[in-house]
Design an enzyme around this catalytic site. Structure first.
Site, short mmCIF file in Angstrom:
data_model
loop_
_atom_site.label_atom_id
_atom_site.label_comp_id
_atom_site.label_asym_id
_atom_site.label_seq_id
_atom_site.Cartn_x
_atom_site.Cartn_y
_atom_site.Cartn_z
N ALA A 108 0.84 -1.20 0.00
CA ALA A 108 0.00 0.00 0.00
C ALA A 108 0.87 1.25 0.00
O ALA A 108 1.90 1.30 0.69
CB ALA A 108 -0.92 0.00 1.22
N HIS A 109 0.49 2.23 -0.79
CA HIS A 109 1.26 3.49 -0.83
C HIS A 109 0.43 4.61 -1.44
O HIS A 109 -0.45 4.38 -2.26
CB HIS A 109 2.57 3.32 -1.61
CG HIS A 109 2.41 2.85 -3.02
ND1 HIS A 109 2.12 1.53 -3.34
CD2 HIS A 109 2.54 3.50 -4.20
CE1 HIS A 109 2.06 1.40 -4.66
NE2 HIS A 109 2.30 2.58 -5.20
#
Length: 149
Positions: A108-109
């Site tokens: 996730a980013h």
């Protein structure tokens, strides 16, 4: 949290985890117990950074509440720092989950970048900067911010 139904990219190793462990060189703007901010080598905007959880989590759907809060606080703080450092007329923030949404790294980013002259951000091919060049971008951002992480 339950496992999501999203199709995430398949990789042998997570590039972001390799950066955080020092296995691969990368500019880490700051790091706390929960999150890290990395200066991407593919600058799709001015001062383009990636805000990630330190824990390997494939998508936004698997983050816990403390990670979600730490991430959004860091996104807001680094957006303000980019605004102060580069004086852009706009700041873009984007986040993709699953291959259908163009997620390329299964960690996730959030992307945060100042807009380019005359347009938003670049989503095509961009040249890859050296770590020395991204270190200079990090220094510009650090100059205007005391507390990113």
């Amino acid at each position: 949290m339950t496992e999501s139904n999203l199709n995430v990219p398949k990789t042998e190793r997570c590039a972001f985890c390799d950066y955080l462990s020092g296995r691969r060189p990368f500019t880490i703007l700051c790091r706390s117990e929960k999150i890290a901010i990395l200066v991407t080598r593919e600058q799709r905007g001015i001062g383009h950074v990636i805000v990630i959880p330190v824990r390997h989590v494939p998508t936004l759907l698997e983050l816990d509440a403390t990670e979600r809060h730490a991430l959004i606080d860091a996104v807001a703080a680094v957006a303000s720092a980019i605004d102060n450092a580069f004086e852009r007329p706009g700041i873009a923030v984007w986040q993709n989950n699953g291959t259908a949404a163009h997620q390329t790294i299964p960690h996730a980013h959030f992307h945060v970048a100042g807009t380019l002259p005359g347009r938003s951000t670049e989503f095509g091919d961009v040249p890859e900067l050296s770590v020395e060049e991204t270190d200079r971008i990090a220094a510009q951002i650090r100059e205007v911010s005391d507390n990113l992480c």
